[in-house]
Design an enzyme around this catalytic site. Structure first.
Site, PDB file in Angstrom:
ATOM      1  NE  ARG A 156      -2.260   0.396   3.552  1.00  0.00           N
ATOM      2  CZ  ARG A 156      -2.724   0.577   4.769  1.00  0.00           C
ATOM      3  NH1 ARG A 156      -3.873   1.167   4.948  1.00  0.00           N
ATOM      4  NH2 ARG A 156      -2.064   0.166   5.822  1.00  0.00           N
TER       5      ARG A 156
ATOM      6  CG  ASP B 111      -5.907   1.730  -0.447  1.00  0.00           C
ATOM      7  OD1 ASP B 111      -6.703   0.838  -0.065  1.00  0.00           O
ATOM      8  OD2 ASP B 111      -5.721   2.784   0.194  1.00  0.00           O
TER       9      ASP B 111
ATOM     10  CE1 TYR C 176      -8.142  -7.772  12.099  1.00  0.00           C
ATOM     11  CE2 TYR C 176      -8.580  -9.208  13.980  1.00  0.00           C
ATOM     12  CZ  TYR C 176      -7.851  -8.914  12.832  1.00  0.00           C
ATOM     13  OH  TYR C 176      -6.837  -9.748  12.421  1.00  0.00           O
TER      14      TYR C 176
END
Ligand code: NAD
Length: 239
Positions: free
Chosen positions: A34, A53, A145
């Protein structure tokens, strides 16, 4: 065997270990990164590093074009890129939640969807998604998450059903705690508390996750699809 393999987020940590394992086995490996510069070690191994990305569909499309141009259509995809933005629900902003889902879940959707095109044409393919033991067990302060990682299981299993007849397998690897930049942010006390919960009483090394991924991409795993393989030292047993 020299397959075209793509590993997202392969510039460090678990992704780097996965890329190294495939490259050392003789595959043509590409990684996405990235930011910054990819490690020199990868260039020495002949790994193609592509900036991408995964929250941006255009960048995903450009990355695939470059990989296809140099290595041919992707035959093995490892969707490894992921982030955390840990905080308690009462302090979690919508942005904290959405950005984690956009990277870990929707980013995985973007790269899998694009890989599927070539796999359908080739009538074969291997897809491995990197989830987490936290997606199965849950963890306070990681609801964003854990939700994104649990969702990968439903995503992979749906695709295993949808595309099994096309000879494409979809499996999930659920690591426990692994020694990488992601876990370096934990304090010594937090690390000790985690290790106390792990039957094997230690963190994993990234290479131990890579070994499971290599297996799932190998001929020996041809009849395995829709599986969730824990590589967690026993932490998530029974989940
Ligand atoms: P890391 O932070 O060292 O590496 C994450 C990688 O993902 C980096 O290469 C980063 O550049 C890439 N990435 C993040 N956001 C991206 C984006 N928007 N676009 C493209 N690339 C992006 O972490 P790691 O520990 O190596 O984790 C790799 C995977 O394993 C992640 O999905 C993580 O959730 C999962 N995992 C890690 C652990 C652990 O203990 N370290 C445990 C279970 C699961």
């Amino acid at each position: 065997m020299s397959r075209s393999v793509l590993v997202t987020g392969g510039n460090r940590g678990i992704g780097l270990a996965i890329a190294r394992a495939f490259a050392e086995a003789g595959d043509k490996v590409a990684i996405t990164y990235r930011s910054g510069e990819p490690p020199q070690e990868l260039t020495a191994l002949g790994v193609l590093a592509v900036r991408c990305d995964i929250t941006d569909s255009e960048q995903v499309e450009q990355a695939y074009k470059e990989v296809e141009d140099k290595h041919g259509a992707v035959e093995v995809l490892v969707a490894n890129a992921g982030i955390t933005k840990d905080t308690l629900l009462m302090r979690m902003s919508e942005e904290d939640f959405a950005s984690v889902v956009d990277t870990n879940l929707t980013g995985t959707f973007r790269v899998v969807k694009r890989a599927n095109r070539g796999m359908l044409r080739a009538k074969k393919g291997r897809v491995v998604l990197i989830s987490s033991v936290v997606g199965l067990l849950g963890a306070g302060g990681q609801s964003n998450y854990a939700a994104s990682k649990a969702a990968l299981v439903g995503f992979a299993r749906s695709l295993a059903r949808e595309l099994g007849s096309r000879n494409i397998t979809f499996n999930v690897v659920a690591p426990g705690f692994v020694d990488t930049d992601m876990t370096k942010v934990l304090t010594d006390e937090q690390r000790a508390a985690i290790v106390a919960q792990v039957p094997l009483a230690r963190y994993a090394q990234p290479e131990e996750i890579a070994a499971a991924v290599s297996f799932l991409a190998s001929d020996d795993a041809a009849y395995i699809t829709g599986a969730v393989i824990p590589v967690d030292g026993g932490l998530g047993m029974g989940h």
